[in-house]
Design a protein around this motif. Structure first.
Motif, PDB file in Angstrom:
ATOM      1  N   LYS A  76      -2.396 -12.161  12.729  1.00  0.00           N
ATOM      2  CA  LYS A  76      -3.865 -12.212  12.691  1.00  0.00           C
ATOM      3  C   LYS A  76      -4.344 -13.361  11.794  1.00  0.00           C
ATOM      4  O   LYS A  76      -5.157 -14.186  12.209  1.00  0.00           O
ATOM      5  N   THR A  77      -3.838 -13.370  10.564  1.00  0.00           N
ATOM      6  CA  THR A  77      -4.290 -14.387   9.605  1.00  0.00           C
ATOM      7  C   THR A  77      -3.839 -15.774  10.046  1.00  0.00           C
ATOM      8  O   THR A  77      -4.627 -16.727  10.074  1.00  0.00           O
ATOM      9  N   SER A 134       0.291  -5.409  10.631  1.00  0.00           N
ATOM     10  CA  SER A 134       0.677  -6.325   9.565  1.00  0.00           C
ATOM     11  C   SER A 134       1.854  -7.210   9.989  1.00  0.00           C
ATOM     12  O   SER A 134       2.840  -6.717  10.535  1.00  0.00           O
ATOM     13  N   PHE A 144      -6.111   2.886   8.798  1.00  0.00           N
ATOM     14  CA  PHE A 144      -7.463   2.661   8.271  1.00  0.00           C
ATOM     15  C   PHE A 144      -8.550   3.398   9.033  1.00  0.00           C
ATOM     16  O   PHE A 144      -9.697   3.428   8.586  1.00  0.00           O
ATOM     17  N   ASP A 180      -9.180 -10.569   9.103  1.00  0.00           N
ATOM     18  CA  ASP A 180      -8.622  -9.206   9.090  1.00  0.00           C
ATOM     19  C   ASP A 180      -9.567  -8.057   9.460  1.00  0.00           C
ATOM     20  O   ASP A 180      -9.121  -7.081  10.026  1.00  0.00           O
ATOM     21  N   LYS A 218      -0.259 -13.768   3.907  1.00  0.00           N
ATOM     22  CA  LYS A 218       1.129 -13.625   3.471  1.00  0.00           C
ATOM     23  C   LYS A 218       1.640 -14.993   3.052  1.00  0.00           C
ATOM     24  O   LYS A 218       1.319 -15.992   3.680  1.00  0.00           O
ATOM     25  N   TYR A 271      -6.609 -12.780   3.084  1.00  0.00           N
ATOM     26  CA  TYR A 271      -5.470 -12.247   2.336  1.00  0.00           C
ATOM     27  C   TYR A 271      -4.211 -12.614   3.123  1.00  0.00           C
ATOM     28  O   TYR A 271      -3.800 -11.870   4.014  1.00  0.00           O
ATOM     29  N   ARG A 278       1.464 -12.532  -1.580  1.00  0.00           N
ATOM     30  CA  ARG A 278       0.151 -12.692  -0.956  1.00  0.00           C
ATOM     31  C   ARG A 278      -0.739 -13.654  -1.716  1.00  0.00           C
ATOM     32  O   ARG A 278      -0.627 -13.791  -2.931  1.00  0.00           O
ATOM     33  N   HIS A 297      -9.687  -3.885  13.278  1.00  0.00           N
ATOM     34  CA  HIS A 297      -8.639  -4.493  12.452  1.00  0.00           C
ATOM     35  C   HIS A 297      -8.164  -5.742  13.186  1.00  0.00           C
ATOM     36  O   HIS A 297      -7.158  -5.731  13.889  1.00  0.00           O
ATOM     37  N   TYR A 320      -1.655  -2.199  -6.824  1.00  0.00           N
ATOM     38  CA  TYR A 320      -1.677  -3.095  -5.667  1.00  0.00           C
ATOM     39  C   TYR A 320      -3.131  -3.254  -5.203  1.00  0.00           C
ATOM     40  O   TYR A 320      -3.788  -2.286  -4.802  1.00  0.00           O
ATOM     41  N   LYS A 342      -9.152  -3.265  -0.891  1.00  0.00           N
ATOM     42  CA  LYS A 342      -9.590  -3.950   0.323  1.00  0.00           C
ATOM     43  C   LYS A 342      -9.494  -3.033   1.540  1.00  0.00           C
ATOM     44  O   LYS A 342     -10.462  -2.836   2.274  1.00  0.00           O
ATOM     45  N   LYS A 343      -8.316  -2.426   1.716  1.00  0.00           N
ATOM     46  CA  LYS A 343      -8.130  -1.612   2.901  1.00  0.00           C
ATOM     47  C   LYS A 343      -8.803  -0.241   2.750  1.00  0.00           C
ATOM     48  O   LYS A 343      -9.184   0.378   3.740  1.00  0.00           O
ATOM     49  N   ARG A 372       0.812  -1.201   0.000  1.00  0.00           N
ATOM     50  CA  ARG A 372       0.000   0.000   0.000  1.00  0.00           C
ATOM     51  C   ARG A 372       0.855   1.265   0.000  1.00  0.00           C
ATOM     52  O   ARG A 372       2.023   1.239   0.361  1.00  0.00           O
TER      53      ARG A 372
HETATM   54  C1  LIG Z   1      -3.473  -6.285   3.612  1.00  0.00           C
HETATM   55  C2  LIG Z   1      -3.024  -5.788   4.714  1.00  0.00           C
HETATM   56  O1  LIG Z   1      -3.258  -6.437   5.899  1.00  0.00           O
HETATM   57  P1  LIG Z   1      -2.368  -7.396   6.812  1.00  0.00           P
HETATM   58  O2  LIG Z   1      -0.944  -7.144   6.488  1.00  0.00           O
HETATM   59  O3  LIG Z   1      -2.744  -6.952   8.181  1.00  0.00           O
HETATM   60  O4  LIG Z   1      -2.783  -8.802   6.522  1.00  0.00           O
HETATM   61  C3  LIG Z   1      -2.387  -4.483   4.688  1.00  0.00           C
HETATM   62  O5  LIG Z   1      -2.100  -3.941   5.765  1.00  0.00           O
HETATM   63  O6  LIG Z   1      -2.188  -3.960   3.589  1.00  0.00           O
END
Ligand SMILES: C=C(OP(=O)(O)O)C(=O)O
Ligand SMILES: Nc1ncnc2c1ncn2[C@@H]1O[C@H](COP(=O)(O)OP(=O)(O)O)[C@@H](O)[C@H]1O
Ligand SMILES: [Ca+2]
Ligand SMILES: [Mn+2]
Length: 661
Positions: free
Chosen positions: A365-366, A361, A524, A380, A399, A397, A445, A343, A318, A323-324, A179
């Motif tokens: 979380k994921t 990030s 955000f 997320d 990593k 989404y 991603r 978040h 991107y 999304k964000k 981003r």
């Molecule tokens: C997609 C994102 O979320 P995260 O890295 O928290 O998964 C981001 O911050 O751009």
């Protein structure tokens, strides 16, 4: 046997029957096509009409009419979305792929007609141009295509699109692989000036209405200059009472498939009743903004106009911006309804116990919300309303860097047909992905629909959370792997939003970089952080949720000396939170941060629970601890003047809940 003029026997090719009546000619019945094109046209069965034909001749006729009328209204709505604000009418839009000429007519699509469009009134009156070249052409609209159709579009027309060995669509996001927060602008009209968070620390960089319209026109003209655009009509928020209708107009199949996966996918019936979207994204990411335009500081601009309910993207492909960006919009819309936007990841035990996972990030979380023993609500973005939690999105989404089948089997298995894989490197021939390769970016991603995780909770809603887990990846290695927080501490750490990652990807030891991001998502949020904090405190109190701080970062020394805590240990810690084991454990208090840490956890070596035990150089530990505490203190100074919640006692408690030294 018949003879030919030259006396040789004629070879019979068909119609020859044996005594038993069975034809032994090995060719099957011939295809019912005269040409290859006709043959190909047989391949594709026409989709069933979306409006079921109702019983009775009269109503069947009515349904057929209404289907045509519905298609007409849909095209009119898309034409209105794509309309220039400086010209009289919307573009001529026609449904279907321009590469498949003639088929639209054959399929009975309504003939395209320019639609009159009553545009919004805006203060900057521009002369009306009644005839322009752009009004002479058609813009083909590829509307809510299926993943298979989007694959074909991407592979045919977008460089860098490939099918990987597991069936995912590998894509490149272009020059930007993350981003661009410094290019995220929000229109500061009178209402926004009052309501939103502006100034130091705020993610909202101001722009005026006129500049927004200039960028909007640039995006719309770019999109209309193309042969075709992709349009997705989808939903946000699984809480059906607070569902938001979003339209995404983009130039790339990659973007359309990404949003297909990330937003909630409407059923055929829901799509028929879709009507006018609540929010529209114009993604013209391949096209730059104009640096002569006021406020523009680079060739990228991601612009939000809350009053117009629109977002314009120029100069970045991107997909995470969409999304964000929408997440930011939800951070504005939901609190107005008394709903807290978060978040965070979210999952639920088989007994219905819900946990939230906040974190910046890369903190987990994921990874940690995707748990084989629990139901995944989302990875997320969530909402917490009076009726419980709901996921905002329809996909995850994740990593992919260093992704392994052993450690993260559910995410690994989700990378299959339909999944968008961004910026990964793969074998030229076998198309096997090398998840360790950072040649394009470290931020590789995968975007997949949430139902690709086998134990996803559909619909993605759950009861009020029992545990609120704050994740920090502490590369200084001084925060304990887990601590139990009281409400004031939870609020202190929520407002601080700390993590420390290691900057850069080059070799050699690098100083960890402390990041403080209010509410674990300052990029955000739209309102002042204390607004969200007050709502969280109120909800946690009302529903008796327990706060936890979990360090998924370094142990045994800072980055370069120690190591990142093993994922299986973190999972054991999280298990002990979920099961309630940690509620009744024995605790001791740490110095400086005053955190309550358990002395024992099933499956985790006890000595790692207090970080001081894992450092060989105790002096260095104390020094690093004080350094981090100082960074926390300095960061919190700006919040000292704000009141959090209705009475000031909570504010005082929160201020006292930080490090003491
Ligand atoms: C997609 C994102 O979320 P995260 O890295 O928290 O998964 C981001 O911050 O751009
Ligand atoms: N102990 C740990 N806890 C959580 N994640 C870990 C741990 N050790 C390594 N990781 C890795 O860190 C990354 C966490 O990223 P992710 O879950 O995508 O974070 P987020 O969703 O918060 O952005 C993953 O690549 C994961 O494999
Ligand atoms: Ca994030
Ligand atoms: Mn994530």
């Amino acid at each position: 046997m018949a003879s030919t003029p030259n006396g040789l026997a004629r070879i019979e090719t068909h119609g020859k029957k044996h005594e038993n009546g069975i034809c032994h000619d090995d060719s099957a019945a011939p295809v019912r096509a005269q040409t290859i094109d006709e043959l190909h046209s047989l391949q594709r069965k026409r989709s069933a009409p979306t409006t079921p034909i109702k019983e009775g001749a009269a109503s069947a006729f009515a349904a057929a009419l209404s289907e045509e009328e519905r298609q007409r209204q849909q095209l009119q709505s898309i034409s209105a979305s794509l309309a220039s604000l400086t010209r009289e009418t919307g573009p001529k839009v026609v449904k279907g792929d321009p590469a498949r000429k003639g088929e639209a007519a054959a399929k009975g699509a309504p003939s395209p007609q320019p639609q009159p469009h009553h545009h919004h009134h805006h203060p900057h009156v521009t002369p009306t141009i009644s005839v322009s070249d752009s009004s002479l052409k058609f813009t083909h609209v590829l509307y809510n295509l299926s993943p298979a159709e989007l694959y074909e579009q991407a592979i045919k027309y977008e460089k860098g699109s490939f099918i990987t060995s597991t069936g995912a669509l590998a894509t490149l996001s272009g020059a930007k692989t993350g981003r661009s927060p410094r290019d995220k602008r929000v229109v500061k009209d009178e209402a926004a000036a009052q309501e939103l968070w502006w100034g130091k620390g705020s993610p909202n960089i101001e722009m005026d209405e006129h500049t927004f319209l200039t960028n909007r026109e640039r995006a719309v003209d770019y999109l209309n200059s193309l042969d075709k655009v992709f349009v997705n009509d989808q939903f946000l928020n699984w809480d059906s009472e607070n569902r938001i209708k979003v339209r995404i107009i983009s130039a790339r199949a990659y973007h359309s498939l990404f949003m297909h996966n990330m937003c909630i996918r409407p059923t055929e019936e829901e799509l028929e009743e879709f009507g006018t979207p609540d929010f529209t994204i114009y993604n013209a990411g391949q096209f730059p903004c104009n640096r002569y335009t006021h406020y523009m500081t680079s060739s990228t601009s991601v612009d939000i106009n809350l009053a117009r309910r629109e977002m314009v993207i120029l100069g970045t492909q991107y997909a995470g911006e969409m999304k964000k960006g929408l997440f930011g919009v939800m951070h504005y819309l939901m609190p107005r309804r008394g709903i807290l936007s978060l978040h965070s990841g979210c999952n639920m035990g088989k007994q219905g116990d819900v946990a939230l996972f906040f974190g910046l990030s890369g903190t987990g979380k994921t990874t940690l919300s995707t748990d084989h023993n629990r139901l995944l609500i989302g990875d997320d973005e969530h909402c917490w309303s009076d009726s419980g939690v709901s996921n905002i999105e329809g996909g995850c989404y994740a990593k992919c860097i260093d992704l392994s089948r052993e450690k993260e089997p559910d995410i690994w298995n989700a990378i299959k047909f339909g999944t968008v894989l961004e910026n990964v490197v793969f074998d030229e021939h076998t198309r096997e992905v090398d998840y360790t390769d950072k040649s394009v970016t470290e931020n590789t991603r995968a975007a997949y629909p949430i139902e690709y995780i086998p134990n996803a909770k559909i619909p993605c809603v759950g009861p009020h959370p029992k545990n609120v887990i704050l994740l920090a990846c502490d590369a200084f290695g001084v925060l304990p792997p887990v601590s139990k927080l009281n409400l004031a501490q939870t609020m202190y750490h929520f407002i601080s939003g700390y993590t420390a990652l290691v900057a850069g990807t080059e070799d050699g030891i690098k100083e960890p970089q402390a990041t403080f991001s209010a509410c674990f998502g300052a990029a955000f949020i739209m309102l002042h952080p204390t607004k969200y904090a007050a709502m969280l405190a109120e909800k946690m109190q009302k529903y008796s949720a327990t706060g936890w701080l979990v360090n998924t970062g370094w142990s045994g020394g800072r980055y370069g000396v120690g190591k990142r805590i093993k994922l299986p240990y973190t999972r054991k810690i999280i298990d002990a939170i979920h099961s309630g084991e940690l509620l009744t454990a024995n605790y001791k208090k740490t110095e400086v941060f005053g955190l309550e840490i358990p002395t024992e956890i099933d499956g985790v070596p006890s000595e790692i629970l207090d970080p001081i035990n894992t450092w060989t150089d105790k002096g260095a530990y104390k020094e690093t601890l004080l350094k981090l505490a100082g960074l926390f203190k300095k960061n919190f100074e700006v919040f000292a003047n704000y009141k959090i919640g209705g009475d000031s006692s909570l504010t005082d408690e929160i201020l006292a809940a930080g490090p003491n030294f």
